[in-house]
Design a protein around this motif. Structure first.
Motif, PDB file in Angstrom:
ATOM      1  N   MET A 866     -47.075 -69.641 -35.573  1.00  0.00           N
ATOM      2  CA  MET A 866     -46.438 -68.981 -34.439  1.00  0.00           C
ATOM      3  C   MET A 866     -47.451 -68.101 -33.710  1.00  0.00           C
ATOM      4  O   MET A 866     -48.434 -67.671 -34.297  1.00  0.00           O
ATOM      5  CB  MET A 866     -45.264 -68.131 -34.931  1.00  0.00           C
ATOM      6  N   LEU A 867     -47.159 -67.825 -32.430  1.00  0.00           N
ATOM      7  CA  LEU A 867     -48.078 -67.007 -31.650  1.00  0.00           C
ATOM      8  C   LEU A 867     -47.372 -65.886 -30.912  1.00  0.00           C
ATOM      9  O   LEU A 867     -47.630 -64.732 -31.168  1.00  0.00           O
ATOM     10  CB  LEU A 867     -48.870 -67.883 -30.671  1.00  0.00           C
ATOM     11  N   GLN A 868     -46.479 -66.194 -29.963  1.00  0.00           N
ATOM     12  CA  GLN A 868     -45.939 -65.191 -29.053  1.00  0.00           C
ATOM     13  C   GLN A 868     -45.389 -63.983 -29.803  1.00  0.00           C
ATOM     14  O   GLN A 868     -44.489 -64.106 -30.633  1.00  0.00           O
ATOM     15  CB  GLN A 868     -44.833 -65.812 -28.195  1.00  0.00           C
ATOM     16  N   ASP A 869     -45.964 -62.823 -29.517  1.00  0.00           N
ATOM     17  CA  ASP A 869     -45.532 -61.564 -30.142  1.00  0.00           C
ATOM     18  C   ASP A 869     -45.561 -61.628 -31.665  1.00  0.00           C
ATOM     19  O   ASP A 869     -44.815 -60.919 -32.340  1.00  0.00           O
ATOM     20  CB  ASP A 869     -44.119 -61.186 -29.665  1.00  0.00           C
ATOM     21  N   GLY A 870     -46.412 -62.470 -32.212  1.00  0.00           N
ATOM     22  CA  GLY A 870     -46.527 -62.587 -33.663  1.00  0.00           C
ATOM     23  C   GLY A 870     -45.479 -63.459 -34.300  1.00  0.00           C
ATOM     24  O   GLY A 870     -45.499 -63.665 -35.523  1.00  0.00           O
ATOM     25  N   GLY A 880     -42.337 -72.746 -43.345  1.00  0.00           N
ATOM     26  CA  GLY A 880     -43.694 -72.661 -43.875  1.00  0.00           C
ATOM     27  C   GLY A 880     -44.698 -72.114 -42.878  1.00  0.00           C
ATOM     28  O   GLY A 880     -45.900 -72.347 -43.024  1.00  0.00           O
ATOM     29  N   MET A 881     -44.251 -71.358 -41.869  1.00  0.00           N
ATOM     30  CA  MET A 881     -45.132 -70.886 -40.809  1.00  0.00           C
ATOM     31  C   MET A 881     -45.378 -69.383 -40.913  1.00  0.00           C
ATOM     32  O   MET A 881     -44.469 -68.618 -41.240  1.00  0.00           O
ATOM     33  CB  MET A 881     -44.532 -71.170 -39.433  1.00  0.00           C
ATOM     34  N   THR A 882     -46.587 -68.981 -40.585  1.00  0.00           N
ATOM     35  CA  THR A 882     -46.907 -67.580 -40.338  1.00  0.00           C
ATOM     36  C   THR A 882     -47.524 -67.489 -38.958  1.00  0.00           C
ATOM     37  O   THR A 882     -47.663 -68.497 -38.257  1.00  0.00           O
ATOM     38  CB  THR A 882     -47.902 -67.025 -41.376  1.00  0.00           C
ATOM     39  N   CYS A 883     -47.917 -66.285 -38.580  1.00  0.00           N
ATOM     40  CA  CYS A 883     -48.722 -66.143 -37.365  1.00  0.00           C
ATOM     41  C   CYS A 883     -50.187 -66.405 -37.739  1.00  0.00           C
ATOM     42  O   CYS A 883     -50.502 -66.767 -38.874  1.00  0.00           O
ATOM     43  CB  CYS A 883     -48.534 -64.774 -36.740  1.00  0.00           C
TER      44      CYS A 883
END
Length: 1004
Positions: A866-870, A880-883
């Motif tokens: 992920m990206l937007q705003d963390g 299974g996702m982090t920033c």
């Protein structure tokens, strides 16, 4: 009488002398052009100035500057005069006779005799800092009227022009942007009267830049009939033939003879070519282009000689012949080949234009199977590929498509998941609403049975139509159809359509055609609108089975994307679009979810041909590699290696606009620094990937003007503008793209599918082999799957890891044509290792089905970040996702990374909430659970989409979980900025804050 005759003879001699002087090359002293060494602020004063020395006595200085400017209407641009001693602007300035050739400036010499600067192209940057709208300052009158009144009309120049300076060498106009005067141009044409065109041979170092003017350099040299240069053995020697049209020219070509030395050794003509007219397209097909040159225009014809490494040293002579409209000009080529042998064709010296050879590369074009895919296997009418199967009907269309992926997407099973409920069929509906055509079919004929591609054809005929079907399936699941409909007699139809009947279990979700990724709507109705929407297909599927389809015709051209769609949109397919009569409906029932792509009423005359082409992508592409996700922790910034090692990251992504990769999509200038950095990273156990794609190309590219000479092949047509350098040197007819203010890197938009992709493939291969990159970070993609396959091959060659991650900002907006990033780039997913979807994705307001389909990558065999705003750390972990470090604001993935390592997540089985086999659910259907299962333990991720804080109980199938409930403990380890340490029992109500969740470890 004698005196009269004598006077006539004198006048004739004077006239002859004048004509000779007028037409001969300039012998006057050349104006000095120098580098200003960035000694003034161009944002205030522009990039160019004349340095004048005032030698007069009164308070009015006059200088006439022969600046020879290529810009149009210079009288509309401001003149600023500055006192060199004080650095202050002089208010009393008056201009006169400002033309492209010269300009007269009066100013008050406030410091008396001495040096003054005349800035003549000051500009103002407006708009977004990364998408500048450079505007040139308009003239202004600050002069005192009393001072102006003292200017004498007959005042002689009392200043000396000492030099013309550019802010730095890169901005210099000299020599190829310095124009010839109108008189000089007229004279050289007159001297060569009777010629429909002139040819000016030019060295590769001096790229021809101007189309509307001859450069002064050519006037000084005069028309030459010989080109001489020196080359090393094995070198690609580029040179230019500048064609100036004195009348309209059509079909300009260059032919070549063999080059021979005095001993009879030969460099064959087949080793010489002109990139403007001949070459190889990005897909390996033949490139042939017709070049036309309007009257009064200049066309650079870039040519190249492949000097064999085995060539005997010596001077080789031959001919280059420029042909246009039946007329020709011969240029003698004299090439001295030295004894020195270059490596790599000289491509390690791109400033010599040696890499122009890459434009015609066929590297990695063979459709060999790429891991993890397996060779295609044909048995009768069935074609098997990794985790999937295609069954063909006798008419060549799919009778059935199956996948064999488990619901968890971690393995391939034996149970078939049918994608279709019945065969794919075309329907030709008459005015009565019935299908009256009776078809005779010749059956399937296989054209190719290779490991990477299987293709076939089938012909069906009726009384009024013939339908020729050609299909091809590739090893990754890409299925393409060319459907040629020929009218055998006049015919009228109420509709021509295709039915894609989905098995309901394989049609849970939908993404595309204006639908945000998520649950498929019950019914659906869509119409073509290519002027505003980059929409020609969609994905329909479930996690472990699905299809993406796209509808096209034979004229399909890939549109621009990422902010530029409206400048080059889709072409409406003549067949499917049918003057906007066409569209798509979806209607479900218990047995099928029927997609009907219709084209509406139409009449065909005998002999008419329509192409109802379409592509399918069978999803998923492969199983999820969860261990890669846990082990590959990206650090997305150029920083010191030691500082990155301390974060626990394993892969460094080097963006552009930094010391080792300064220029966007042109990572070749500082490659030595890049290699040094990568070598250090490898020594310390890290991998390094770089930013590099082809959506736009930096103006720092050595080949900029060679690419511009190719018309609209490489660069898109456009209105120009943008950063001052582009306006001053590229001129017009381009689209300015991303701009980096600090280093003043100004990109130009790529036109789409062209030979720059060949260059790109070669460049990635060179970076892999010579610089040691471990992969590429793609920031949106402007090429198709053909180029992506080639890139994957060169990146993974010789055991290199070839990691590719794809970032995209949310494409669902006006500028991008309202397409979904995942739908837009799905053809690339078979070769991507990780997704990063990205800016403008809302991780707070969207539902779980949006996360699953449009962000996570899981239905396609991928995982993401992920990206937007963390992002949302709690919801992300369900997938299974982090920033990603450190591009996520205050969000920091390291505490979660630590938990992964402490738990030992590597080797676990990910069983998502979407799987019927997930052993843990919650008592609230808005709070979802994903399990990472190991022998004797499990990590449970729960996240809430409820509208308020809630309390939930875990509903655990202990048998599926493989843990004895009597011995089980449930703990929430402390994770900074995520959760406090806490213990629970299986019967506890667990408090879940709105939009958050828990990571729970279950052990026995």
């Amino acid at each position: 009488m004698k005196q009269h005759l004598k006077n006539r003879q004198i006048l004739s001699r004077i006239l002859i002398m004048c004509l000779c002087i007028f037409s001969m090359p300039m012998t006057a002293q050349q104006i000095k052009y120098t580098d200003g060494n960035d000694s003034w602020n161009p944002d205030l004063l522009g990039n160019h100035r004349a340095v004048v020395e005032f030698t007069g006595k009164n308070n009015v200085a006059k200088t006439t500057i022969e600046w020879r400017r290529r810009d149009e209407k210079p009288e509309l641009k401001r003149i600023i005069v500055q006192d060199a001693k004080t650095g202050k602007e002089i208010s009393n300035v008056k201009t006169d006779a400002i033309t492209r050739e010269s300009g007269t400036i009066f100013f008050e010499p406030v410091s008396g005799k001495g040096t003054y600067y005349v800035y003549y192209m000051p500009y103002i940057d407006e708009g977004d800092a990364n998408y500048l709208k450079g505007l040139y300052a308009k003239p202004e009158n600050k002069a005192d009227a009393q001072w102006v009144s003292k200017i004498k009309t007959n005042l002689a120049d009392n200043c000396t022009l000492t030099e013309i300076q550019s802010i730095n060498a890169f901005n210099s106009f000299y020599p190829m942007d310095v124009i010839a005067t109108a008189a000089e141009t007229t004279a050289i044409i007159a001297k060569n009267s009777g010629s429909s065109f002139l040819v000016f041979p030019e060295d590769r170092i001096y790229s021809i830049r101007m189309k509307n003017d001859l450069p002064q350099r050519w006037i000084q040299k005069g028309v030459q009939n010989t080109f001489s240069d020196t080359a090393l053995k094995g070198e690609y020697l580029a040179f230019q033939l500048g064609v100036y049209a004195t009348q309209d020219l059509n079909n300009v070509k260059v032919t070549f003879s063999d080059l021979k030395n005095s001993n009879g050794d030969i460099i064959a003509a087949k080793n010489i070519s002109c990139i403007n007219t001949d070459g190889v397209r990005y897909d390996g097909s033949v490139f042939a282009n017709t070049v036309s040159v309007p009257k009064g225009k200049v066309q650079a014809m870039w040519c190249g000689i492949d000097i064999p490494q085995t060539a005997v040293a010596g001077t080789y002579t031959g001919k280059a012949t420029v042909i246009a409209d039946g007329k020709s000009k011969e240029i003698t080529l004299q090439i001295k080949v030295t004894n020195e042998v270059t490596k790599n064709g000289g491509i390690d010296s791109p400033e010599k234009m040696t890499r122009l050879k890459w434009l015609n590369s066929t590297l990695a074009q063979e459709n060999t199977v790429i891991a993890p895919y397996i060779p295609l296997e044909v048995k009768g009418s069935e074609i098997s590929l990794l985790g999937r199967k295609l069954v063909l009907a006798t008419n060549g269309f799919p009778a059935q498509i199956q996948t064999f992926f488990t619901p968890e997407m971690t393995s391939i099973g034996t149970k078939a998941n049918n994608v279709l409920s019945s065969p794919v069929e075309f329907h030709f509906v008459d005015a009565a609403g019935k299908e009256s055509l009776k078809w005779k079919n010749a059956g399937i004929k296989f054209l190719k049975k290779e490991a990477g591609t299987v293709s076939w054809e089938s012909t069906s005929t009726s009384q009024s139509l013939q339908m020729d079907v050609t299909g091809a399936l590739e090893f990754d699941g890409f299925l393409s159809y060319t459907v040629k409909i020929t009218a055998l007699e006049d015919a009228t139809f109420n509709d021509i359509n295709i039915h894609l009947p989905f098995e309901p279990s394989s049609a849970k979700y939908m993404m595309g055609l204006g639908q945000k990724g998520g649950d498929r709507p019950a019914t659906f109705d869509w119409k073509w609108d290519v002027a505003h929407k980059n929409q020609d297909g969609a994905w329909i599927g479930s996690v472990n089975s699905g299809l993406q389809f796209s509808l096209r015709d034979e004229k399909y051209s890939r549109p621009l994307n990422t902010n530029f769609y409206l400048q080059k949109p889709l072409l409406l397919p003549t067949s499917w679009g049918n003057e906007n009569k066409g569209g798509i409906t979806i209607t479900p029932n218990q047995k099928t979810v029927l997609l009907n792509a219709y084209s509406g009423t139409r009449s065909m005359k005998k002999g008419d041909v329509l192409y109802y082409n379409f592509n399918l992508l069978i999803t998923p592409f492969h199983t999820i590699d969860t261990d890669f996700q846990w082990a590959t922790k990206f650090y997305h910034k150029y920083s010191s290696i030691d500082s990155i090692v301390k974060t626990g990251a394993t892969v460094i992504n080097i963006h552009h606009a930094n010391a080792i990769n300064p220029y966007i999509n042109y990572p070749f200038i500082e490659f030595k620094k890049m290699k040094s950095y990568i070598d250090e990273a490898h020594e310390k156990g890290l991998k390094v990937k770089i930013y590099n794609t082809v959506r736009e190309v930096s103006n720092k590219a050595y080949e900029t003007f060679a690419l511009k000479s190719l018309g609209h092949e490489i660069y898109s047509p456009g209105k120009g503008g943008g950063f001052s350098w582009l306006q001053e040197h590229v001129g017009d007819d381009y689209i300015p793209a991303w701009f980096v203010p600090g280093i003043k890197d100004a990109a130009i938009v790529n036109s789409g599918m062209n030979r720059w992709h060949n260059y790109y493939v070669e460049g990635m291969n060179w970076l892999t082999q010579n610089v040691g990159i471990d992969g590429v970070y793609l920031d949106d993609v402007a090429f198709d799957r053909i180029t992506m396959k080639r890139i994957k091959r060169v990146l993974t060659k010789d055991g290199h890891p070839g990691i590719i991650d794809l970032h995209s900002a949310n494409q669902y907006n006006k500028s991008d044509g309202f397409n979904n990033s995942a739908n837009l780039y799905m053809e690339h997913f078979p070769y991507i290792n990780k997704l990063w979807f990205g800016e403008y994705f809302d991780y707070e307001k969207n539902n779980p089905d949006f996360f699953l389909t449009e962000v996570s990558g899981i239905p396609f065999g991928l995982m993401g970040e992920m990206l937007q705003d963390g992002g949302n750390a709690w919801r992300g972990m369900v997938y299974g996702m982090t920033c990603r470090m450190p591009w996520s604001g205050n969000a920091d993935p390291r505490p979660i990374w630590k938990l992964w390592d402490d738990f030992g997540i590597k080797g676990s089985e990910m069983i998502g909430y979407w799987s019927e086999n997930c052993p843990v659910k919650t008592s609230n259907d808005k709070v979802l659970a994903t399990v990472y299962k190991k022998n004797g333990s499990a990590l449970i991720s729960i996240a809430s989409w409820a509208d308020a804080d809630v309390k939930v109980k875990l509903l655990i199938d202990w048998k599926k979980l493989g843990i004895d409930p009597a011995k089980a403990t449930i703990t929430a380890p402390e994770v900074a900025n995520f959760q406090p340490a806490q213990s629970f029992t299986a019967n506890d109500e667990i408090p879940v804050t709105k939009g958050k969740g828990w990571l729970l470890i279950v052990k026995q």
